[in-house]
Design an enzyme around this catalytic site. Structure first.
Site, PDB file in Angstrom:
ATOM      1  N   PRO A  92       0.823  -1.217   0.000  1.00 59.07           N
ATOM      2  CA  PRO A  92       0.000   0.000   0.000  1.00 59.07           C
ATOM      3  C   PRO A  92       0.854   1.263   0.000  1.00 59.07           C
ATOM      4  CG  PRO A  92      -0.186  -1.189   2.113  1.00 59.07           C
ATOM      5  CD  PRO A  92       0.678  -2.017   1.221  1.00 59.07           C
ATOM      6  N   ASP A  93       0.369   2.314  -0.658  1.00 59.97           N
ATOM      7  CA  ASP A  93       1.071   3.606  -0.579  1.00 59.97           C
ATOM      8  C   ASP A  93       0.576   4.330   0.672  1.00 59.97           C
ATOM      9  OD1 ASP A  93      -1.424   4.509  -1.264  1.00 59.97           O
ATOM     10  OD2 ASP A  93      -0.863   5.368  -3.197  1.00 59.97           O
ATOM     11  N   PHE A  94       0.888   5.613   0.796  1.00 55.09           N
ATOM     12  CA  PHE A  94       0.413   6.375   1.952  1.00 55.09           C
ATOM     13  C   PHE A  94      -1.002   6.904   1.725  1.00 55.09           C
ATOM     14  CE2 PHE A  94       4.495   8.184   4.176  1.00 55.09           C
ATOM     15  CZ  PHE A  94       4.665   6.968   4.784  1.00 55.09           C
ATOM     16  N   ARG A  95      -1.197   7.542   0.564  1.00 56.70           N
ATOM     17  CA  ARG A  95      -2.338   8.457   0.486  1.00 56.70           C
ATOM     18  C   ARG A  95      -3.500   8.006  -0.384  1.00 56.70           C
ATOM     19  NH1 ARG A  95       2.214  11.225   1.159  1.00 56.70           N
ATOM     20  NH2 ARG A  95       2.252  12.714   2.904  1.00 56.70           N
ATOM     21  N   ASN A 136      11.032   5.069  -2.016  1.00 54.69           N
ATOM     22  CA  ASN A 136      10.554   3.794  -1.479  1.00 54.69           C
ATOM     23  C   ASN A 136      11.600   3.116  -0.610  1.00 54.69           C
ATOM     24  OD1 ASN A 136       8.259   4.361  -2.773  1.00 54.69           O
ATOM     25  ND2 ASN A 136       8.516   2.878  -4.429  1.00 54.69           N
ATOM     26  N   ILE A 137      11.061   2.348   0.320  1.00 48.85           N
ATOM     27  CA  ILE A 137      11.928   1.666   1.285  1.00 48.85           C
ATOM     28  C   ILE A 137      11.752   0.158   1.157  1.00 48.85           C
ATOM     29  CG2 ILE A 137      12.044   3.582   2.908  1.00 48.85           C
ATOM     30  CD1 ILE A 137       9.717   2.366   4.448  1.00 48.85           C
ATOM     31  N   ASP A 138      11.093  -0.260   0.085  1.00 51.09           N
ATOM     32  CA  ASP A 138      10.778  -1.685  -0.056  1.00 51.09           C
ATOM     33  C   ASP A 138      11.881  -2.482  -0.734  1.00 51.09           C
ATOM     34  OD1 ASP A 138      10.458  -1.009  -2.801  1.00 51.09           O
ATOM     35  OD2 ASP A 138       8.330  -0.628  -2.511  1.00 51.09           O
ATOM     36  N   HIS A 192      14.869   7.900   1.054  1.00 53.47           N
ATOM     37  CA  HIS A 192      14.286   7.747   2.388  1.00 53.47           C
ATOM     38  C   HIS A 192      14.840   6.517   3.102  1.00 53.47           C
ATOM     39  CE1 HIS A 192      10.716  10.573   1.271  1.00 53.47           C
ATOM     40  NE2 HIS A 192      11.855  11.197   1.411  1.00 53.47           N
ATOM     41  N   CYS A 251      21.600   2.532  15.761  1.00 52.47           N
ATOM     42  CA  CYS A 251      20.920   2.990  16.973  1.00 52.47           C
ATOM     43  C   CYS A 251      20.270   4.357  16.701  1.00 52.47           C
ATOM     44  CB  CYS A 251      21.942   3.120  18.101  1.00 52.47           C
ATOM     45  SG  CYS A 251      21.255   3.867  19.594  1.00 52.47           S
ATOM     46  N   CYS A 259      22.497   6.905  19.346  1.00 55.96           N
ATOM     47  CA  CYS A 259      23.923   7.234  19.181  1.00 55.96           C
ATOM     48  C   CYS A 259      24.416   6.906  17.765  1.00 55.96           C
ATOM     49  CB  CYS A 259      24.779   6.509  20.224  1.00 55.96           C
ATOM     50  SG  CYS A 259      24.947   4.740  19.959  1.00 55.96           S
ATOM     51  N   CYS A 298      20.904  -1.310  20.947  1.00 54.39           N
ATOM     52  CA  CYS A 298      22.282  -0.930  20.648  1.00 54.39           C
ATOM     53  C   CYS A 298      23.237  -1.579  21.650  1.00 54.39           C
ATOM     54  CB  CYS A 298      22.375   0.592  20.734  1.00 54.39           C
ATOM     55  SG  CYS A 298      24.024   1.233  20.523  1.00 54.39           S
ATOM     56  N   ARG A 337      -1.716   8.415 -11.051  1.00 56.33           N
ATOM     57  CA  ARG A 337      -3.179   8.409 -11.100  1.00 56.33           C
ATOM     58  C   ARG A 337      -3.734   9.828 -11.088  1.00 56.33           C
ATOM     59  NH1 ARG A 337      -4.038   4.112  -6.598  1.00 56.33           N
ATOM     60  NH2 ARG A 337      -3.919   2.198  -7.808  1.00 56.33           N
TER      61      ARG A 337
END
Ligand code: CNA
Length: 251
Positions: free
Chosen positions: A13-16, A87-89, A106, A114, A117, A138, A203
């Site tokens: 899923p996306d965010f919005r 994306n972080i996928d 991102h 950590c 630190c 940590c 879209r």
């Protein structure tokens, strides 16, 4: 420039997007406001919501789709200067786009540290811990460790600064699957030379593509990303290359 919309066809899923987006489905994360999942102060107070989401997003569950492979083809054809993704996928890496061609603006699950630190922590160990419902700690200060995903309130990776050299070199900017709502990522859309065409595939209209009239060098293709990309692949006569690439990836 890519965003969560390129991975919705893979099932993430996306965010919005109303209804299916994460922001409309946050009950199971039990957060007071949607952005709390990625808020560093909230994480310090309660890391569980992020870890619940991380369990879903950790690379391995989902597969790249035709949009990721389109970027890979651009690379194979010598046309990809760089892919800037929010994306972080990890699906760009999984599609075979070499890390040197990628700016994961991102962050990424492929390293961890950590949150207090910043001491690096083995990514594999962090993953095993999070997957088994525990919080990694940590080894230096016992702060909670998180994958190196950029949260609201944190700096972007140093690599993001590459945009100031890359964008002025580009002959074409393709923007796909992003609401262009999150700064500073959204802003770099302005960094190409003034007469360089910018193509939005999404879209809905976003960022500078909402301008009326549209800038003469901006082009918009509204619709489902996979459909639009498949049309492009056909128009470019890259169908066989795409089929071969996707077959070789055993999709
Ligand atoms: P967003 O704000 O959710 O916007 C996504 C955009 O893509 C919207 O304009 C949608 O209409 C559009 N869209 C969604 N699916 C499709 C589709 N199939 N075809 C065409 N258009 C589509 O996401 P952004 O990336 O702009 O926001 C940035 C956030 C989202 C980043 O910080 C990411 O880390 C974060 N995020 C990432 C993932 C992921 O890694 N896959 C998932 C969810 C959120």
């Amino acid at each position: 420039m890519a965003g969560a919309g390129i991975s919705t066809p893979s099932g993430i899923p996306d965010f919005r997007t109303p209804g299916s987006g994460l922001y409309d489905n946050l009950k199971k994360y039990n957060v007071p406001y949607p952005e709390a999942v990625f808020d560093i102060d909230y994480f310090a107070y309660n890391p569980r919501p992020f870890f619940t989401l991380a369990k879903e997003l950790y690379p391995g569950t989902y597969k790249p789709n035709v949009v990721h492979y389109f970027m890979r083809l651009l690379h194979e054809k010598g046309l990809l200067l760089r892919c800037y993704t929010q994306n972080i996928d990890g699906l760009e890496r999984m599609a075979g786009i070499p890390p040197k061609k990628l700016v994961e603006a991102h962050g990424t699950f492929s390293s961890a540290s950590c949150h207090l630190c910043y001491t690096p922590f083995p990514a594999r160990e962090a993953r095993d811990c999070i997957m088994s419902g525990k919080s990694p700690h940590c080894k230096v200060c016992y702060g909670v460790v998180k994958p190196d995903i950029v949260f609201f309130g944190e700096d972007l990776p140093k690599r993001f600064a590459k945009f100031s050299k890359d964008f002025p070199k580009a002959d074409l900017l393709i923007v796909m699957g992003t609401s262009l709502e999150i700064e500073p990522f959204a802003d770099i859309v302005k960094s190409v030379r003034p007469n360089v065409p910018r193509l939005l595939i999404n879209r809905d209209l976003v960022g500078p593509f909402k301008s009326k009239p549209l800038k003469s060098t901006d082009v918009v293709e509204l619709g489902e990303l996979c459909d639009v990309v498949r049309r492009f692949v056909t128009a470019l006569n890259w169908q066989d290359d795409m089929d071969e690439l996707m077959k070789s990836q055993k999709l």
